[in-house]
Structures are given as C-alpha cells and as structure tokens.
Design a protein around this motif. Structure first.
Motif, PDB file in Angstrom:
ATOM      1  N   ILE A 248       0.855  -1.183   0.000  1.00  0.00           N
ATOM      2  CA  ILE A 248       0.000   0.000   0.000  1.00  0.00           C
ATOM      3  C   ILE A 248       0.892   1.236   0.000  1.00  0.00           C
ATOM      4  O   ILE A 248       1.747   1.398   0.872  1.00  0.00           O
ATOM      5  CB  ILE A 248      -0.911   0.039   1.242  1.00  0.00           C
ATOM      6  N   VAL A 249       0.706   2.082  -1.000  1.00  0.00           N
ATOM      7  CA  VAL A 249       1.437   3.359  -1.044  1.00  0.00           C
ATOM      8  C   VAL A 249       0.680   4.319  -0.132  1.00  0.00           C
ATOM      9  O   VAL A 249      -0.458   4.696  -0.416  1.00  0.00           O
ATOM     10  CB  VAL A 249       1.523   3.897  -2.481  1.00  0.00           C
ATOM     11  N   THR A 250       1.332   4.719   0.966  1.00  0.00           N
ATOM     12  CA  THR A 250       0.615   5.429   2.029  1.00  0.00           C
ATOM     13  C   THR A 250       0.980   6.900   2.201  1.00  0.00           C
ATOM     14  O   THR A 250       0.225   7.658   2.815  1.00  0.00           O
ATOM     15  CB  THR A 250       0.862   4.737   3.385  1.00  0.00           C
ATOM     16  N   GLY A 251       2.158   7.311   1.699  1.00  0.00           N
ATOM     17  CA  GLY A 251       2.592   8.675   2.009  1.00  0.00           C
ATOM     18  C   GLY A 251       3.265   9.382   0.853  1.00  0.00           C
ATOM     19  O   GLY A 251       3.256   8.911  -0.293  1.00  0.00           O
ATOM     20  N   ASP A 252       3.874  10.508   1.171  1.00  0.00           N
ATOM     21  CA  ASP A 252       4.571  11.342   0.193  1.00  0.00           C
ATOM     22  C   ASP A 252       6.040  10.948   0.182  1.00  0.00           C
ATOM     23  O   ASP A 252       6.715  11.008   1.206  1.00  0.00           O
ATOM     24  CB  ASP A 252       4.421  12.816   0.550  1.00  0.00           C
TER      25      ASP A 252
ATOM     26  N   SER B  47       8.727   9.782   7.454  1.00  0.00           N
ATOM     27  CA  SER B  47       7.631   8.870   7.765  1.00  0.00           C
ATOM     28  C   SER B  47       7.522   7.810   6.681  1.00  0.00           C
ATOM     29  O   SER B  47       7.883   8.051   5.523  1.00  0.00           O
ATOM     30  CB  SER B  47       6.304   9.636   7.870  1.00  0.00           C
ATOM     31  N   PRO B  48       7.025   6.611   7.036  1.00  0.00           N
ATOM     32  CA  PRO B  48       6.896   5.523   6.051  1.00  0.00           C
ATOM     33  C   PRO B  48       5.961   5.918   4.910  1.00  0.00           C
ATOM     34  O   PRO B  48       4.917   6.522   5.128  1.00  0.00           O
ATOM     35  CB  PRO B  48       6.298   4.378   6.875  1.00  0.00           C
ATOM     36  N   SER B  49       6.355   5.595   3.708  1.00  0.00           N
ATOM     37  CA  SER B  49       5.535   5.898   2.539  1.00  0.00           C
ATOM     38  C   SER B  49       5.043   4.638   1.840  1.00  0.00           C
ATOM     39  O   SER B  49       4.232   4.721   0.927  1.00  0.00           O
ATOM     40  CB  SER B  49       6.332   6.759   1.551  1.00  0.00           C
ATOM     41  N   ILE B  50       5.529   3.479   2.263  1.00  0.00           N
ATOM     42  CA  ILE B  50       5.112   2.207   1.686  1.00  0.00           C
ATOM     43  C   ILE B  50       4.834   1.224   2.812  1.00  0.00           C
ATOM     44  O   ILE B  50       5.665   1.029   3.689  1.00  0.00           O
ATOM     45  CB  ILE B  50       6.185   1.627   0.741  1.00  0.00           C
TER      46      ILE B  50
ATOM     47  N   ASN C  48       6.930   0.112   6.102  1.00  0.00           N
ATOM     48  CA  ASN C  48       6.248  -0.281   7.332  1.00  0.00           C
ATOM     49  C   ASN C  48       5.558  -1.609   7.055  1.00  0.00           C
ATOM     50  O   ASN C  48       4.855  -1.751   6.061  1.00  0.00           O
ATOM     51  CB  ASN C  48       5.223   0.783   7.743  1.00  0.00           C
ATOM     52  N   THR C  49       5.762  -2.599   7.911  1.00  0.00           N
ATOM     53  CA  THR C  49       5.194  -3.933   7.692  1.00  0.00           C
ATOM     54  C   THR C  49       4.063  -4.184   8.672  1.00  0.00           C
ATOM     55  O   THR C  49       4.180  -3.895   9.865  1.00  0.00           O
ATOM     56  CB  THR C  49       6.277  -5.017   7.869  1.00  0.00           C
ATOM     57  N   LYS C  50       2.966  -4.749   8.147  1.00  0.00           N
ATOM     58  CA  LYS C  50       1.792  -5.029   8.966  1.00  0.00           C
ATOM     59  C   LYS C  50       1.274  -6.422   8.657  1.00  0.00           C
ATOM     60  O   LYS C  50       1.266  -6.844   7.503  1.00  0.00           O
ATOM     61  CB  LYS C  50       0.693  -3.997   8.680  1.00  0.00           C
ATOM     62  N   SER C  51       0.857  -7.142   9.691  1.00  0.00           N
ATOM     63  CA  SER C  51       0.298  -8.477   9.498  1.00  0.00           C
ATOM     64  C   SER C  51      -1.130  -8.390   8.991  1.00  0.00           C
ATOM     65  O   SER C  51      -1.945  -7.616   9.504  1.00  0.00           O
ATOM     66  CB  SER C  51       0.330  -9.272  10.811  1.00  0.00           C
ATOM     67  N   ALA C  52      -1.438  -9.215   8.001  1.00  0.00           N
ATOM     68  CA  ALA C  52      -2.799  -9.248   7.458  1.00  0.00           C
ATOM     69  C   ALA C  52      -3.772  -9.930   8.413  1.00  0.00           C
ATOM     70  O   ALA C  52      -4.982  -9.773   8.280  1.00  0.00           O
ATOM     71  CB  ALA C  52      -2.806  -9.978   6.117  1.00  0.00           C
ATOM     72  N   LEU C  53      -3.243 -10.671   9.376  1.00  0.00           N
ATOM     73  CA  LEU C  53      -4.096 -11.420  10.296  1.00  0.00           C
ATOM     74  C   LEU C  53      -4.443 -10.633  11.545  1.00  0.00           C
ATOM     75  O   LEU C  53      -5.200 -11.107  12.388  1.00  0.00           O
ATOM     76  CB  LEU C  53      -3.411 -12.731  10.700  1.00  0.00           C
TER      77      LEU C  53
END
Length: 364
Positions: A101-105, A111-114, A150-155
């Motif tokens: 997910i592209v999240t930022g500038d 700050s994390p952008s991906i 930035n890594t996030k768990s789908a669960l």
C-alpha cells in the motif's frame, strides 16, 4: 545362481508393465517437479501474487503506484478503488501472497511511505517484495530510493501475538494430510490381496457388493485418520500455543474432512493397482508428488506459477486451506463451505469411483 536370481527378478519386473513404467519413468518426472520447485525458491525469483493499493494523493506516490501496477517484474493485482482494508483482506484470505500500500509522500523521508501487508506464514514473500520495490525505487526518477517501509500483518495483532510462531498453523494441515495419505495408502493396500485371493469375490454376494466392502474400509480408515489428525492438533495446542480449543468445532470438522478425502483417495488408488508392488510404488510417488505440489513440503508461493495452479487440484491444498483458514485467518465454518465441499465431497466421490472400479475388476 546369482545370474538365475537376477533373471527371475528381471522377468517379474518386465511382465509387470505397471511397475516397469513406475520404476523407470516416474523418477525423472518427480525430479523435474522438485527441481522446478527448489530452483525457483532458491533463485529468489518467486512468482508472487501481490495486491496493490494506494491511499496517497501525492504526485510522486500516484506516479509510482502506476509504475507498480504496470510492472513486468512484479505480478500486481490492482484496482484503483481499493482501500487499505481491501488489500489486507485479500492477503488474509490467501487471494494474494503479499500486499503493498502506497501510504505517504515520497518527498517526506521522516515517515513511512510504503506499507507491506504480510501473512505470517509467508514472511519470505514480504522480504522478497521489499527487495524488488527497492530496485524499482532506485531507478525511478522523482522518487527517493530511501523511502521508508512499514510492515503489517494481514491477520491482525491478536493473531500474531497469541502464538509464539503464527506460521506453525500452516504446518498443521500440511503435516496432517501428508501423514494421513501415507497411512491410508497402507490400509487400502489390503484390498489388493483380498482381490487376488478371492476373498472379495465371496464378499460380493452380500447385499451391497463392492460398495459395502469398500464403505466398511472407508469408515475405518477415516476414523483412524481423524484420530491421527487430532493428535497433531493436540501437540500444536500444548507445545506451540495454537488456539485449537478456541476453534474446536471447526478444527474437528477439518480433521474429519481431511481424513475423509485421504481415505477415499487411497481406496481409489488401490482399485487401480493389481499387485502390492504396484501399490507401494504408486502410493509413494503419488503422496510425494501431491505433497510437493500441494504445499506440504514447500509453501506454494515459492513455486513457479504453473505449479501453483496445479497445486489447487491436490488434497494437500484443501487440507491446508481448512486448518489455516480456521486457525490463522479466523474464518468461520460457513466461510469455508467450499473447502468442506471439496474435502467431504471429494472423499465420497473417490469412494464411489473406487467401488465402481473394484466391481468391474471382481467381475472379470
């Protein structure tokens, strides 16, 4: 003496055309499959299915999202209407291996952008995807190659923290179906001796014929397989903190469905074999091949795309989907109706085909 024994054994093999083919044709085929799997995994060129989404309006982010969606290097599934929740849901349900997910500038390096969305059983996929995206960033004008990830768990956080290692849930189904197939094949091999010794002919005079004979064996093999799968679940609960008891009803259904499909498939294989030698060879190759392609030995996302498609036709794939869907993805019994249909329906279909085949053989 030595030459005579050699000649006798060779003539036995030569006359058994089925065993002859299995002895000299299948080894090369098995090697080709395993070579394709492990060469693809070790080469780092995984055929990942990636869900792509963007929640940033920054020009650089919009441009990079478009570049990702058109990439020839990464196989992206993209819909500009998707939200972050849509991408997470696709990864959670296994529709894609990993998400981005592209999240930022990209101009803001603070700050994390991906954001990478990963499944705990496929952390390698997230690592590989990060490397591929970094390569693209390094050659993209107007975008800083130092973009933060930035890594996030789908669960979700709950699923990731209740167990010491969330990926263990994947191997419950993978191990259960592998072991149950081997066990059921050994039990089903008795049918061959009964057929050759004339025992089945005497039993055929019963009211249900071949169906009655095989149904009794099917019930026994299914019951034994259910107990074996249950033991694996107990070990997972006690030693690996997998929340089996929290999903006891659905897990029980998964154990029973896996045992049903394994038993039916084993009886079907036995109905096509004429000798114990054939059964031993066919069952060994079949279980190894199905387990390799279906994900019991190597997770399917590490395989070439054509093997991933073949894996859907294996019992291993559906057993893994049942256990992982319940224990990791949090899917309910109703969410997995299609999976139950394959496990139970497939097992009963195999039983019916085995009975039909056995009936024809015993009438010859």
């Amino acid at each position: 003496m030595i030459g005579a024994v050699f000649r006798i054994m060779w003539l036995r093999l030569w006359r058994d055309k089925g065993a002859l083919v299995l002895a000299f044709v299948l080894p090369g085929f098995i090697f080709a499959v395993f070579a394709a799997i492990f060469s693809n995994a070790s080469g780092g060129s995984l055929d990942l299915r990636v869900a792509l989404g963007s929640i940033s309006d920054a020009p650089a982010a919009v441009s990079f999202t478009q570049q990702l969606s058109e990439s020839d290097v990464i196989s992206m599934t993209y819909d500009e209407t998707w939200s972050a929740a849509d991408v997470i849901e696709r990864v959670r349900l296994g529709q894609d291996d990993v998400g981005v997910i592209v999240t930022g500038d990209f101009s803001d390096a603070s700050s994390p952008s991906i954001q990478i969305i990963e499944d705990p059983s496929r952390t390698v996929a997230a690592t590989v995807l990060k490397g591929q995206i970094r390569q693209m960033l390094a050659t993209t004008s107007g975008v800083k190659s130092t973009a933060l990830f930035n890594t996030k768990s789908a669960l979700g956080a709950d699923a990731s923290t209740t167990m010491e290692d969330p990926s263990v849930t994947y191997y419950i189904g993978a191990t259960a179906i592998l072991f149950l197939l081997f066990s059921a094949m050994q039990g089903a091999a008795i049918s061959i001796d009964e057929r050759r010794n004339g025992i089945s002919d005497r039993l055929m005079v019963g009211p249900m014929g071949a169906m009655g004979i095989l149904t009794g064996k099917f019930v026994f093999l299914t019951w034994i397989g259910f107990l074996q799968a249950a033991i694996i679940c107990v070990v997972a609960q006690v030693f690996f903190e997998v929340p089996i008891l929290e999903h006891l009803g659905a897990v029980t259904l998964a154990c029973l469905g896996t045992a049903t499909l394994a038993s039916g498939f084993a009886l079907l294989i036995a109905s096509f074999c004429n000798t114990q030698a054939q059964m031993h060879t066919v069952s060994t190759f079949a279980v190894l091949l199905l387990s390799a392609v279906g994900g019991s030995m190597v997770p399917r996302f590490m395989m070439p795309a054509w093997l991933q498609q073949m894996g859907v036709a294996t019992p291993n794939y559906w057993a893994i989907e049942a256990f992982y869907g319940v224990l990791a993805r949090g899917q309910s019994v109703f969410d997995l109706l299609g999976v139950w249909g394959i496990l139970f329906g497939g097992g009963l279909l195999c039983l019916a085909l085995a009975a039909l085949m056995s009936h024809k053989l015993m009438r010859v």
